[in-house]
Design a protein around this motif. Structure first.
Motif, PDB file in Angstrom:
ATOM      1  N   ASP A  86      83.886   4.719   9.251  1.00 48.49           N
ATOM      2  CA  ASP A  86      84.688   5.596  10.107  1.00 48.49           C
ATOM      3  C   ASP A  86      84.993   6.952   9.482  1.00 48.49           C
ATOM      4  O   ASP A  86      84.990   7.963  10.164  1.00 48.49           O
ATOM      5  CB  ASP A  86      86.002   4.905  10.490  1.00 48.49           C
ATOM      6  N   ASP A  87      85.261   6.993   8.192  1.00 47.41           N
ATOM      7  CA  ASP A  87      85.638   8.237   7.521  1.00 47.41           C
ATOM      8  C   ASP A  87      84.372   8.933   7.005  1.00 47.41           C
ATOM      9  O   ASP A  87      83.663   8.379   6.160  1.00 47.41           O
ATOM     10  CB  ASP A  87      86.581   7.932   6.360  1.00 47.41           C
ATOM     11  N   PRO A  88      84.078  10.157   7.493  1.00 48.50           N
ATOM     12  CA  PRO A  88      82.851  10.842   7.051  1.00 48.50           C
ATOM     13  C   PRO A  88      82.731  10.969   5.539  1.00 48.50           C
ATOM     14  O   PRO A  88      81.639  10.829   4.985  1.00 48.50           O
ATOM     15  CB  PRO A  88      82.941  12.221   7.706  1.00 48.50           C
ATOM     16  N   ASP A  89      83.844  11.218   4.851  1.00 52.56           N
ATOM     17  CA  ASP A  89      83.791  11.382   3.396  1.00 52.56           C
ATOM     18  C   ASP A  89      83.354  10.105   2.683  1.00 52.56           C
ATOM     19  O   ASP A  89      82.748  10.167   1.616  1.00 52.56           O
ATOM     20  CB  ASP A  89      85.145  11.834   2.855  1.00 52.56           C
ATOM     21  N   ASP A  90      83.667   8.945   3.272  1.00 53.26           N
ATOM     22  CA  ASP A  90      83.291   7.679   2.647  1.00 53.26           C
ATOM     23  C   ASP A  90      81.781   7.440   2.664  1.00 53.26           C
ATOM     24  O   ASP A  90      81.283   6.587   1.949  1.00 53.26           O
ATOM     25  CB  ASP A  90      83.986   6.505   3.349  1.00 53.26           C
ATOM     26  N   ASN A  91      81.064   8.173   3.481  1.00 57.14           N
ATOM     27  CA  ASN A  91      79.627   7.965   3.649  1.00 57.14           C
ATOM     28  C   ASN A  91      78.766   8.836   2.740  1.00 57.14           C
ATOM     29  O   ASN A  91      77.595   8.549   2.543  1.00 57.14           O
ATOM     30  CB  ASN A  91      79.238   8.251   5.101  1.00 57.14           C
ATOM     31  N   VAL A  92      79.335   9.894   2.203  1.00 57.40           N
ATOM     32  CA  VAL A  92      78.543  10.895   1.483  1.00 57.40           C
ATOM     33  C   VAL A  92      77.797  10.292   0.296  1.00 57.40           C
ATOM     34  O   VAL A  92      76.597  10.523   0.126  1.00 57.40           O
ATOM     35  CB  VAL A  92      79.423  12.086   1.061  1.00 57.40           C
ATOM     36  N   ALA A  93      78.468   9.511  -0.515  1.00 56.41           N
ATOM     37  CA  ALA A  93      77.809   8.946  -1.698  1.00 56.41           C
ATOM     38  C   ALA A  93      76.648   8.033  -1.310  1.00 56.41           C
ATOM     39  O   ALA A  93      75.591   8.063  -1.947  1.00 56.41           O
ATOM     40  CB  ALA A  93      78.815   8.181  -2.552  1.00 56.41           C
ATOM     41  N   LEU A  94      76.829   7.241  -0.251  1.00 60.34           N
ATOM     42  CA  LEU A  94      75.766   6.331   0.163  1.00 60.34           C
ATOM     43  C   LEU A  94      74.649   7.052   0.917  1.00 60.34           C
ATOM     44  O   LEU A  94      73.556   6.509   1.078  1.00 60.34           O
ATOM     45  CB  LEU A  94      76.347   5.194   1.005  1.00 60.34           C
ATOM     46  N   PHE A  95      74.908   8.271   1.366  1.00 59.08           N
ATOM     47  CA  PHE A  95      73.880   9.070   2.039  1.00 59.08           C
ATOM     48  C   PHE A  95      73.039   9.865   1.037  1.00 59.08           C
ATOM     49  O   PHE A  95      71.949  10.333   1.381  1.00 59.08           O
ATOM     50  CB  PHE A  95      74.525  10.009   3.066  1.00 59.08           C
ATOM     51  N   GLN A  96      73.506  10.012  -0.186  1.00 57.47           N
ATOM     52  CA  GLN A  96      72.808  10.805  -1.203  1.00 57.47           C
ATOM     53  C   GLN A  96      71.341  10.422  -1.378  1.00 57.47           C
ATOM     54  O   GLN A  96      70.486  11.311  -1.457  1.00 57.47           O
ATOM     55  CB  GLN A  96      73.543  10.734  -2.549  1.00 57.47           C
ATOM     56  N   PRO A  97      71.000   9.138  -1.462  1.00 55.70           N
ATOM     57  CA  PRO A  97      69.571   8.813  -1.621  1.00 55.70           C
ATOM     58  C   PRO A  97      68.709   9.331  -0.473  1.00 55.70           C
ATOM     59  O   PRO A  97      67.560   9.710  -0.684  1.00 55.70           O
ATOM     60  CB  PRO A  97      69.545   7.282  -1.671  1.00 55.70           C
ATOM     61  N   TRP A  98      69.263   9.386   0.740  1.00 56.03           N
ATOM     62  CA  TRP A  98      68.491   9.904   1.878  1.00 56.03           C
ATOM     63  C   TRP A  98      68.291  11.406   1.769  1.00 56.03           C
ATOM     64  O   TRP A  98      67.285  11.927   2.249  1.00 56.03           O
ATOM     65  CB  TRP A  98      69.162   9.530   3.204  1.00 56.03           C
ATOM     66  N   LEU A  99      69.225  12.089   1.125  1.00 56.06           N
ATOM     67  CA  LEU A  99      69.071  13.535   0.922  1.00 56.06           C
ATOM     68  C   LEU A  99      67.878  13.842   0.026  1.00 56.06           C
ATOM     69  O   LEU A  99      67.288  14.918   0.124  1.00 56.06           O
ATOM     70  CB  LEU A  99      70.340  14.135   0.324  1.00 56.06           C
ATOM     71  N   ALA A 100      67.537  12.912  -0.831  1.00 52.98           N
ATOM     72  CA  ALA A 100      66.365  13.083  -1.699  1.00 52.98           C
ATOM     73  C   ALA A 100      65.092  12.569  -1.031  1.00 52.98           C
ATOM     74  O   ALA A 100      64.036  13.185  -1.114  1.00 52.98           O
ATOM     75  CB  ALA A 100      66.592  12.362  -3.023  1.00 52.98           C
ATOM     76  N   ARG A 101      65.209  11.448  -0.345  1.00 53.32           N
ATOM     77  CA  ARG A 101      64.025  10.782   0.192  1.00 53.32           C
ATOM     78  C   ARG A 101      63.492  11.425   1.466  1.00 53.32           C
ATOM     79  O   ARG A 101      62.281  11.584   1.629  1.00 53.32           O
ATOM     80  CB  ARG A 101      64.363   9.313   0.443  1.00 53.32           C
ATOM     81  N   LEU A 102      64.352  11.761   2.409  1.00 55.93           N
ATOM     82  CA  LEU A 102      63.884  12.290   3.695  1.00 55.93           C
ATOM     83  C   LEU A 102      63.049  13.569   3.552  1.00 55.93           C
ATOM     84  O   LEU A 102      62.027  13.694   4.236  1.00 55.93           O
ATOM     85  CB  LEU A 102      65.055  12.484   4.654  1.00 55.93           C
ATOM     86  N   PRO A 103      63.421  14.514   2.686  1.00 49.81           N
ATOM     87  CA  PRO A 103      62.549  15.693   2.524  1.00 49.81           C
ATOM     88  C   PRO A 103      61.157  15.336   1.995  1.00 49.81           C
ATOM     89  O   PRO A 103      60.167  15.941   2.407  1.00 49.81           O
ATOM     90  CB  PRO A 103      63.305  16.571   1.516  1.00 49.81           C
ATOM     91  N   GLN A 104      61.073  14.352   1.121  1.00 51.35           N
ATOM     92  CA  GLN A 104      59.765  13.909   0.621  1.00 51.35           C
ATOM     93  C   GLN A 104      58.933  13.322   1.754  1.00 51.35           C
ATOM     94  O   GLN A 104      57.749  13.608   1.891  1.00 51.35           O
ATOM     95  CB  GLN A 104      59.945  12.864  -0.483  1.00 51.35           C
ATOM     96  N   TRP A 105      59.577  12.496   2.564  1.00 48.56           N
ATOM     97  CA  TRP A 105      58.869  11.881   3.681  1.00 48.56           C
ATOM     98  C   TRP A 105      58.459  12.928   4.707  1.00 48.56           C
ATOM     99  O   TRP A 105      57.417  12.801   5.338  1.00 48.56           O
ATOM    100  CB  TRP A 105      59.735  10.816   4.340  1.00 48.56           C
TER     101      TRP A 105
END
Length: 121
Positions: free
Chosen positions: A53-72
């Motif tokens: 529910d809290d956007p800030d709680d998601n940032v750390a778990l979204f970090q791997p996607w910030l690296a992976r999605l640009p590669q893909w």
């Protein structure tokens, strides 16, 4: 023409969050608690990111996607589906994550204008 789409489920934010709402409590029981297998086996991978529910709680778990999605993105067409157990929290989460993702994938462009819907009818 047939295109194979692989769905990668990331429910880690749901299971990491404190169950502060009925929707989040239900999601903790209903969503599978599985390891994330972020392996591209098709040209159009789909990441289903189920945020808390809290956007800030998601940032750390979204970090791997910030690296992976640009590669893909360099090799294919990845899709990102972001939602939350209570869908009312999904727009703020997307608005929170968009600039972080756009910084990694400049082709996404600036944050769009998202008008707020006052009522359904």
């Amino acid at each position: 023409m047939y295109h194979k789409i692989v769905v990668i489920l990331d429910s880690r934010p749901v299971h990491a969050a404190r169950p502060t709402s009925p929707a989040l409590r239900a999601a903790k029981q209903q969503k599978p608690k599985l390891p994330v297998h972020a392996v591209v086996t098709a040209g159009r991978p789909l990441v289903r990111f189920i945020g808390a529910d809290d956007p800030d709680d998601n940032v750390a778990l979204f970090q791997p996607w910030l690296a992976r999605l640009p590669q893909w993105q360099q090799r294919g067409t990845p899709f990102l589906f972001i939602h939350t157990p209570d869908i009312a929290f999904a727009p703020p989460l997307v608005q929170h994550l968009w600039p972080k993702l756009a910084a990694q994938i400049p082709a996404m462009g600036p944050t769009p204008h998202w008008p707020q819907q006052e009522t359904l009818f």
